[in-house]
Motif scaffolding. Structure first.
Motif, PDB file in Angstrom:
ATOM      1  N   CYS A  96       0.806  -1.222   0.000  1.00  0.00           N
ATOM      2  CA  CYS A  96       0.000   0.000   0.000  1.00  0.00           C
ATOM      3  C   CYS A  96       0.843   1.278   0.000  1.00  0.00           C
ATOM      4  O   CYS A  96       0.387   2.321  -0.458  1.00  0.00           O
ATOM      5  N   ARG A  97       2.077   1.205   0.479  1.00  0.00           N
ATOM      6  CA  ARG A  97       2.862   2.443   0.532  1.00  0.00           C
ATOM      7  C   ARG A  97       3.533   2.768  -0.802  1.00  0.00           C
ATOM      8  O   ARG A  97       4.081   3.846  -0.975  1.00  0.00           O
ATOM      9  N   SER A  98       3.466   1.826  -1.729  1.00  0.00           N
ATOM     10  CA  SER A  98       4.011   2.084  -3.069  1.00  0.00           C
ATOM     11  C   SER A  98       2.851   2.509  -3.960  1.00  0.00           C
ATOM     12  O   SER A  98       2.374   1.771  -4.817  1.00  0.00           O
ATOM     13  N   ASP A  99       2.343   3.731  -3.732  1.00  0.00           N
ATOM     14  CA  ASP A  99       1.066   4.130  -4.323  1.00  0.00           C
ATOM     15  C   ASP A  99       1.166   5.335  -5.248  1.00  0.00           C
ATOM     16  O   ASP A  99       0.153   5.881  -5.659  1.00  0.00           O
ATOM     17  N   LYS A 100       2.388   5.784  -5.521  1.00  0.00           N
ATOM     18  CA  LYS A 100       2.511   6.941  -6.428  1.00  0.00           C
ATOM     19  C   LYS A 100       3.903   6.952  -7.059  1.00  0.00           C
ATOM     20  O   LYS A 100       4.857   6.403  -6.496  1.00  0.00           O
ATOM     21  N   LYS A 101       3.978   7.630  -8.203  1.00  0.00           N
ATOM     22  CA  LYS A 101       5.265   7.726  -8.888  1.00  0.00           C
ATOM     23  C   LYS A 101       5.846   9.091  -8.559  1.00  0.00           C
ATOM     24  O   LYS A 101       5.684  10.052  -9.309  1.00  0.00           O
ATOM     25  N   GLU A 103       9.077   9.620  -7.748  1.00  0.00           N
ATOM     26  CA  GLU A 103      10.512   9.690  -8.054  1.00  0.00           C
ATOM     27  C   GLU A 103      10.682   9.134  -9.453  1.00  0.00           C
ATOM     28  O   GLU A 103       9.856   8.327  -9.894  1.00  0.00           O
ATOM     29  N   PRO A 104      11.758   9.510 -10.133  1.00  0.00           N
ATOM     30  CA  PRO A 104      11.945   8.950 -11.478  1.00  0.00           C
ATOM     31  C   PRO A 104      12.180   7.441 -11.436  1.00  0.00           C
ATOM     32  O   PRO A 104      12.813   6.932 -10.503  1.00  0.00           O
ATOM     33  N   ARG A 105      11.680   6.744 -12.413  1.00  0.00           N
ATOM     34  CA  ARG A 105      11.964   5.327 -12.663  1.00  0.00           C
ATOM     35  C   ARG A 105      11.674   4.430 -11.466  1.00  0.00           C
ATOM     36  O   ARG A 105      12.445   3.536 -11.154  1.00  0.00           O
ATOM     37  N   ILE A 106      10.572   4.679 -10.751  1.00  0.00           N
ATOM     38  CA  ILE A 106      10.213   3.762  -9.653  1.00  0.00           C
ATOM     39  C   ILE A 106       8.928   3.013  -9.989  1.00  0.00           C
ATOM     40  O   ILE A 106       8.123   3.450 -10.803  1.00  0.00           O
ATOM     41  N   MET A 201      13.968  11.547   4.457  1.00  0.00           N
ATOM     42  CA  MET A 201      15.009  12.065   3.561  1.00  0.00           C
ATOM     43  C   MET A 201      15.372  11.039   2.480  1.00  0.00           C
ATOM     44  O   MET A 201      15.909  11.385   1.442  1.00  0.00           O
ATOM     45  N   ASP A 202      15.146   9.758   2.771  1.00  0.00           N
ATOM     46  CA  ASP A 202      15.542   8.703   1.823  1.00  0.00           C
ATOM     47  C   ASP A 202      14.680   7.469   2.098  1.00  0.00           C
ATOM     48  O   ASP A 202      13.650   7.561   2.763  1.00  0.00           O
ATOM     49  N   HIS A 203      15.094   6.305   1.600  1.00  0.00           N
ATOM     50  CA  HIS A 203      14.307   5.090   1.810  1.00  0.00           C
ATOM     51  C   HIS A 203      14.828   4.267   2.988  1.00  0.00           C
ATOM     52  O   HIS A 203      14.613   3.065   3.061  1.00  0.00           O
ATOM     53  N   SER A 204      15.541   4.885   3.920  1.00  0.00           N
ATOM     54  CA  SER A 204      16.130   4.136   5.029  1.00  0.00           C
ATOM     55  C   SER A 204      15.100   3.799   6.111  1.00  0.00           C
ATOM     56  O   SER A 204      15.427   3.138   7.085  1.00  0.00           O
ATOM     57  N   GLU A 205      13.853   4.223   5.962  1.00  0.00           N
ATOM     58  CA  GLU A 205      12.788   4.011   6.954  1.00  0.00           C
ATOM     59  C   GLU A 205      13.119   4.694   8.287  1.00  0.00           C
ATOM     60  O   GLU A 205      12.719   4.250   9.350  1.00  0.00           O
ATOM     61  N   LYS A 206      13.930   5.776   8.209  1.00  0.00           N
ATOM     62  CA  LYS A 206      14.251   6.539   9.424  1.00  0.00           C
ATOM     63  C   LYS A 206      13.695   7.954   9.263  1.00  0.00           C
ATOM     64  O   LYS A 206      14.371   8.837   8.727  1.00  0.00           O
ATOM     65  N   PRO A 207      12.481   8.196   9.721  1.00  0.00           N
ATOM     66  CA  PRO A 207      11.914   9.534   9.574  1.00  0.00           C
ATOM     67  C   PRO A 207      12.539  10.521  10.560  1.00  0.00           C
ATOM     68  O   PRO A 207      13.071  10.118  11.597  1.00  0.00           O
ATOM     69  N   VAL A 208      12.477  11.791  10.190  1.00  0.00           N
ATOM     70  CA  VAL A 208      12.969  12.846  11.087  1.00  0.00           C
ATOM     71  C   VAL A 208      11.781  13.720  11.455  1.00  0.00           C
ATOM     72  O   VAL A 208      11.046  14.166  10.574  1.00  0.00           O
TER      73      VAL A 208
END
Ligand code: R5P
Length: 327
Positions: A96-101, A103-106, A201-208
């Motif tokens: 469910c969290r992969s629900d939009k494009k 970023e490029p080429r995802i 900031m990235d896909h590290s699953e570490k939110p700030v």
């Protein structure tokens, strides 16, 4: 629908499927899933489904990819066995969290899941608290989204706000997405709100969490979100809330995914109590920490929704009034 109805369970969450069937006063349909040495799966239905209105309950839980493929193969078996209509019941929607494009080429796997379900032969889909509503638009077949809110509201009003009055609490949205998705909580519960300014900031699953927007000083904070995965969002939010003077923090989320060491992180955090749904199996994960977790049984909502789909009646009564007005 005139045809008889039957509810089957995949192997991802038999406890929830059994609860749904029990609420409906029906035995679960019988099927077996065979797993071969080459990791191929075969499903055999042990009940007749010819011309029946069939519901298959399969959530997205470990192993997520196997659960998805098993569901597709169950639908395939039902199709070959001449089911009249097949509804995939997805308490927690896969990918469910992969629900939009954004970023490029995802990939946009939540849409791919919709394509796969339709190709397998699903006629309808029933889900709950989708990560984002656009997932409904990925389907060319009817897709109903349930909200767990009525059961959570009962618990808040009858248990949480009985211990400490509602006026001492503030509703906290874990991020801007939660603020949008759960705006009706504030309307229904008539509570003040605060929002965490969270960024990934990235896909590290570490939110700030950068700041808290709203007044939480000296208040009890009830953080609401759709899911808890690594627990990072909640732990960061709770630390920030305590830092700016909150009195205490309780968290509520519909889908307790609890990946990796999430439970350990959560119980070591300042969050006093967790209120979660049972859309994914959770008992083994919280073993030893049960006193910190309240697991709300959401099966009555699924059972009622399945009844509405089968009878062709409105589901409006299953939604909070403010959501009903929008719909
Ligand atoms: C974010 O967009 C969601 O609403 C949740 O906040 C998020 O999925 C929780 O993930 P985690 O527990 O890994 O921070």
């Amino acid at each position: 629908m005139k045809a008889d109805m039957i509810v089957f369970s995949g192997t991802s969450h038999p406890d929830l499927a059994q609860r749904i069937a029990t609420h409906m006063g029906k035995p679960l349909g019988r099927s077996e899933t065979l797993r071969f040495s080459n990791e191929n799966i075969m499903v055999r239905l042990q009940d007749n489904v010819r011309e029946k209105d069939v519901f298959v309950v399969q959530t997205s839980s470990h192993p997520v990819n196997d659960s998805l493929v098993e569901l597709l193969i169950m639908i395939d078996a039902l199709k070959y066995a001449s089911a009249a209509r097949i509804t995939a019941v997805l308490p927690y929607y896969p990918y469910c969290r992969s629900d939009k494009k954004d970023e490029p080429r995802i990939s946009v796997a939540a849409r791919l899941v919709a394509d796969l379900l339709q190709t397998a032969g699903a006629d309808r889909v029933l889900g709950m608290n989708l990560h984002s509503p656009q997932i409904m638009g990925f389907f060319r077949i009817p897709m109903d989204q349930l909200l767990a809110a009525p059961i959570f509201f009962d618990h808040f009003n009858n248990v949480l706000f009985n211990k400490e009055a509602k006026k001492d609490w503030v509703l906290v949205f874990g991020d801007a997405g939660a603020a949008k998705a759960f705006a009706y909580y504030a309307d229904e519960l008539r509570m003040p709100v605060a929002i965490m300014d969270k960024a990934r900031m990235d896909h590290s699953e570490k939110p700030v969490v950068r700041q808290v927007i709203g007044d939480v000083k000296g208040r009890n904070c009830l953080i609401v979100d759709d899911e808890i995965t690594t627990g990072g969002t909640l732990v960061e939010a709770a630390n920030k809330l305590m830092e700016v003077g909150a009195r205490k923090v309780v968290a509520a989320a519909v889908h307790p995914v609890f990946s990796g060491n999430a439970v350990q992180k959560l119980v070591n955090s300042p969050i006093e109590h967790f209120i979660v749904g049972n859309t994914v199996p959770v008992a083994a994960k919280i073993a030893g920490h049960e006193s910190r977790f309240e697991v709300l049984d959401l099966s009555p909502l699924f059972a009622r929704a399945i009844g509405c789909i089968h009878d062709g009646t409105s589901m409006s009564d299953l939604f909070p009034p403010s959501v009903r007005r929008q719909g």
